[in-house]
Enzyme design. Structure first.
Site, PDB file in Angstrom:
ATOM      1  N   SER A 178     155.933  46.650  13.628  1.00 24.19           N
ATOM      2  CA  SER A 178     155.719  48.197  14.215  1.00 24.19           C
ATOM      3  C   SER A 178     155.592  48.363  15.615  1.00 24.19           C
ATOM      4  CB  SER A 178     154.909  49.008  13.359  1.00 24.19           C
ATOM      5  OG  SER A 178     155.122  48.857  11.927  1.00 24.19           O
ATOM      6  N   GLU A 234     151.664  50.024  19.634  1.00 24.11           N
ATOM      7  CA  GLU A 234     150.918  49.136  18.761  1.00 24.11           C
ATOM      8  C   GLU A 234     150.461  47.783  19.535  1.00 24.11           C
ATOM      9  OE1 GLU A 234     151.237  49.483  14.302  1.00 24.11           O
ATOM     10  OE2 GLU A 234     151.182  47.257  14.550  1.00 24.11           O
ATOM     11  N   ARG A 283     144.491  51.229  12.589  1.00 16.06           N
ATOM     12  CA  ARG A 283     145.201  50.307  13.902  1.00 16.06           C
ATOM     13  C   ARG A 283     144.264  50.672  14.997  1.00 16.06           C
ATOM     14  NH1 ARG A 283     147.172  49.655   9.722  1.00 16.06           N
ATOM     15  NH2 ARG A 283     149.531  49.199   9.221  1.00 16.06           N
TER      16      ARG A 283
END
Ligand SMILES: Cc1cc2nc3c(=O)[nH]c(=O)nc-3n(C[C@H](O)[C@H](O)[C@H](O)COP(=O)(O)OP(=O)(O)OC[C@H]3O[C@@H](n4cnc5c(N)ncnc54)[C@H](O)[C@@H]3O)c2cc1C
Length: 356
Positions: free
Chosen positions: A239, A352, A165
């Site tokens: 998320s 995120e 990520r």
């Protein structure tokens, strides 16, 4: 057609949280060649913010900087050789349309990444991943235009520093780039990745014994539709926190206290989440990925709601807007959640989505 510019535009329908924010200037780019002139025009003001599909961004206030919406659409089969098939897509191409197009070309590789919201241009930003596959496994290169001086540059995989990520574009040195096109190398034939989540169960339930890539794409899409809230119904950005990556000793110490805690050892060459790779010569530290969702659930947040802001009742990792929540309220809830996790487990959660 030339880039279009509008003033005082609501971003509510342009972000998947569905929060209100007003862009002082929204500039839509439809041809990569327009970018240098736009960059020149904006040179004396604040650096622009690049917006794709808005599925991984949280607006907490009216952004003072110009918003550049990259609407470049194209899909091209570039070359085919013994290393595979090289395809290119414009940055504004919706990710799932692109995945479906590759499957229609008979290409294998992106099927597990079906139905991830957003655009192709944003896919390298956090190296999107799902169902055991990350985009970097099929990434070839990308073209980006500097928002400082309008120059165009090609980035290969090493330049992008794609990690869990993460990529160079999430860090100060990479923020000046607007990605305009991304190239992937795919295969005509390759083993399918079925050992993650419920893919095999879903295929079995559909009576499929010899799956092809399209079957996997459909199975993954069905599982995702069942499990994840649809942003057009319930505002969210998937998320909200990245799964924390810690060194093996920290993971061991925590597991001694919390034996049920899920742990996923990472391969030794996995780039650390935020600080680049170890300097050459330094031994690679073994690292373990923890489940942010599990940590949050242990702190009692799953299904929490206060006004219109909340935590999804099936996914502790998904923060939701039940209707009229503001971005600032969602950010405040995220901070409270992160604080309880830090106090109980000593683990710092990182958001995120990009917070503006
Ligand atoms: C329901 C749901 C499920 C999701 N599931 C997953 C999942 O399984 N796996 C996963 O990895 N992610 C997932 N996400 C997150 C999101 O879909 C991805 O991060 C996606 O790549 C974001 O694309 P976007 O075009 O919407 O980017 P945006 O939200 O518009 O932007 C995100 C960031 O990328 C930057 N950016 C966007 N386009 C460009 C460009 N052309 N050039 C330079 N910078 C750019 C923006 O400035 C911003 O910092 C999910 C989100 C939702 C809402």
């Amino acid at each position: 057609m030339a880039a279009t510019e509008r003033a005082g535009v609501s971003l509510r329908t342009l972000n998947s949280f569905g929060v209100e924010a007003r862009a002082a200037r929204l500039i839509e780019i439809r041809r990569a060649g327009e970018l240098p002139a736009v960059v020149e025009r904006l040179r004396d003001g604040p650096a622009p913010f690049v917006l794709g599909g808005g599925s991984n961004v949280l607006f907490t206030h009216d952004p003072p900087m110009p918003i550049l919406r990259i609407a470049l659409r194209s899909r091209t089969l570039l070359a085919e050789d013994e290393r595979g098939t090289l395809v290119e897509a414009g940055a504004g191409e919706p990710w799932n349309d692109f995945v479906e197009w590759t499957l229609a070309q008979g290409l294998v590789g992106l099927e597990n990444l079906s139905l991830i919201p957003g655009t192709v241009g944003a896919s390298p930003i956090q190296n999107i991943g799902a169902y055991g596959v990350e985009m970097r496994e099929h990434f070839d290169s990308l073209d980006a235009v500097s928002l400082r001086d309008g120059r165009r540059r090609r980035f290969d995989a090493a330049d992008c520093r794609l990690g869990y990520r993460d990529s160079v574009f999430r860090h100060a040195e990479g923020r000046q780039w607007a990605i305009v096109a991304v190239r992937f190398r795919l295969a005509r034939e390759a083993p399918l990745r079925l050992d993650y989540g419920e893919i095999r169960d879903e295929l079995r339930a559909r009576g499929i014994t010899r799956a092809v890539a399209r079957d996997v794409a459909q199975a993954v899409s069905a599982i995702r539709r069942r499990k994840l809230p649809d942003p057009t119904v319930l505002g969210n950005a998937g998320s909200f926190f990245r799964n924390p990556v810690v060194d093996a000793a920290t993971a061991e110490a925590l597991a001694a206290r919390e034996p049920a805690m899920p742990r996923f050892p990472l391969p030794p060459d996995e780039a650390p989440a935020a600080g680049g790779r170890p300097a050459s010569g330094e031994p690679a530290v073994s690292r373990v990925k923890l489940s942010a969702g599990w940590l949050i659930e242990q702190c009692g947040w799953k299904g929490f709601r206060e006004g219109d802001v909340g935590v999804h009742d099936r996914h502790a990792l998904v923060l939701v807007n039940h209707g009229a929540a503001s971005g600032a309220q969602i950010a405040a809830l995220a901070a409270r959640i992160a604080e309880t996790v830090r106090k109980r487990f000593g683990i710092v959660l990182e958001p995120e989505p990009t917070i503006v």
